[in-house]
Scaffold this active site. Structure first.
Site, PDB file in Angstrom:
ATOM      1  N   CYS A 178       0.816  -1.221   0.000  1.00 54.15           N
ATOM      2  CA  CYS A 178       0.000   0.000   0.000  1.00 54.15           C
ATOM      3  C   CYS A 178       0.851   1.273   0.000  1.00 54.15           C
ATOM      4  CB  CYS A 178      -0.975  -0.061   1.176  1.00 54.15           C
ATOM      5  SG  CYS A 178      -2.360   1.074   0.991  1.00 54.15           S
ATOM      6  N   ARG A 227     -12.172   7.118  -1.384  1.00 55.77           N
ATOM      7  CA  ARG A 227     -11.262   6.119  -0.854  1.00 55.77           C
ATOM      8  C   ARG A 227     -11.699   4.729  -1.313  1.00 55.77           C
ATOM      9  NH1 ARG A 227      -7.536   7.169   2.827  1.00 55.77           N
ATOM     10  NH2 ARG A 227      -6.738   5.340   3.899  1.00 55.77           N
ATOM     11  N   HIS A 235      -3.835  -5.524   2.207  1.00 57.49           N
ATOM     12  CA  HIS A 235      -3.562  -5.800   3.614  1.00 57.49           C
ATOM     13  C   HIS A 235      -4.225  -7.141   3.932  1.00 57.49           C
ATOM     14  CE1 HIS A 235      -2.350  -1.614   4.063  1.00 57.49           C
ATOM     15  NE2 HIS A 235      -3.499  -1.230   3.555  1.00 57.49           N
TER      16      HIS A 235
HETATM   17  N1  GLN Z   1      -1.935   6.970   2.748  1.00 59.01           N
HETATM   18  C1  GLN Z   1      -2.029   6.147   1.575  1.00 59.01           C
HETATM   19  C2  GLN Z   1      -3.366   6.266   0.833  1.00 59.01           C
HETATM   20  O1  GLN Z   1      -4.377   6.563   1.420  1.00 59.01           O
HETATM   21  C3  GLN Z   1      -1.774   4.711   1.909  1.00 59.01           C
HETATM   22  C4  GLN Z   1      -2.761   4.119   2.857  1.00 59.01           C
HETATM   23  C5  GLN Z   1      -2.376   2.733   3.280  1.00 59.01           C
HETATM   24  O2  GLN Z   1      -1.200   2.402   3.340  1.00 59.01           O
HETATM   25  N2  GLN Z   1      -3.361   1.945   3.637  1.00 59.01           N
HETATM   26  O3  GLN Z   1      -3.401   6.019  -0.369  1.00 59.01           O
END
Ligand code: GLN
Length: 237
Positions: free
Chosen positions: A94, A128, A194
């Site tokens: 990520c 998101r 994840h």
């Molecule tokens: N901050 C980054 C995003 O929102 C990565 C988030 C994460 O590692 N889950 O894209």
């Protein structure tokens, strides 16, 4: 494998440990030990240099502010870059994809230079991406669907030097509109999954272990892992 023990680098768990991705290092260590291979996790924090001599490296996800600290540290201490040049396997989850790219834009629109291990760039999506993610791998040596949980705002675009890790069957993935997920460039592999990823995808864990040890590994029979996979993969049906 260096020395007598497999050395697994857990890179910056103090700033890139928010999403439980440190579990990937635990899975690698446990699956190695179950084969009788001595294995240890070497935690590299913001107080440490980054050695290039470990056998495999893992990096986890992070929030925007924390990932900026990680970016600066990895740029000031370029051991991970040297390890990748030697062909050592690196797993980047990520935010770590974004840090390892040329640049990323945070959700507030600020552009931060990355360390250019991946030929990718990342810009924020309007919404998101959160939820179960399932892909069909396109990496030689992986045959089983990959399953994970994505939670990111960034959308990653691959340049000519980077290949996708998988084709999206369920979920968003890299978010560039081309239904691909993850990054493969040399021995460095990135994914938005994840879970932790390697707890859900034992074939992938053994792929990394085989590369790190330079040897074929006997299969492990772990019915509880099979059960977890069945349950997680069922979300796409
Ligand atoms: N901050 C980054 C995003 O929102 C990565 C988030 C994460 O590692 N889950 O894209």
């Amino acid at each position: 494998m260096s020395e007598s023990s497999l050395r697994i680098g857990l890179v910056l768990p103090d700033v890139m440990g928010t999403y439980g991705d440190g579990g990937n290092a635990l899975v690698l260590r446990q699956r190695a030990r179950m084969r009788g291979i001595d294995a240890e996790i070497v935690e590299l924090t913001l107080d440490d240099d980054v050695p290039d001599s470990l056998d495999v490296y893992t990096l986890g996800g992070a929030e925007d502010a924390a990932q900026r600290l990680a970016t600066r540290h990895l740029s000031d201490h370029p051991g991970l870059q040297r390890a990748a040049e030697k062909g050592t396997p690196v797993l980047a989850i990520c935010a770590a994809i974004q840090v390892l790219g040329h640049w990323y834009e945070t959700s507030s629109g600020e552009r931060v230079s990355g360390i250019s291990m991946f030929d990718v760039t990342t810009s924020p999506r309007e919404v998101r991406a959160i939820g179960e993610l399932i892909t069909a791998p396109c990496l030689d040596g992986l045959t089983q669907p990959l399953s994970g949980f994505e939670n990111h705002r960034g959308a990653t675009a691959l340049g000519a030097g980077a290949k996708p890790l998988g084709r999206v069957r369920h979920g968003v993935g890299n978010g560039g509109g081309d239904a691909v997920e993850g990054v493969v460039q040399g021995s460095v592999i990135g994914t938005y999954m994840h879970g932790p990823l390697l707890a859900r995808n034992p074939e992938f864990a053994d792929y990394l272990l085989a590369r790190a040890t330079g040897s074929e590994l006997a299969p492990l029979d772990l019915p509880q892992v099979d059960r977890l996979r069945r349950e997680r993969l069922a979300v796409a049906r």
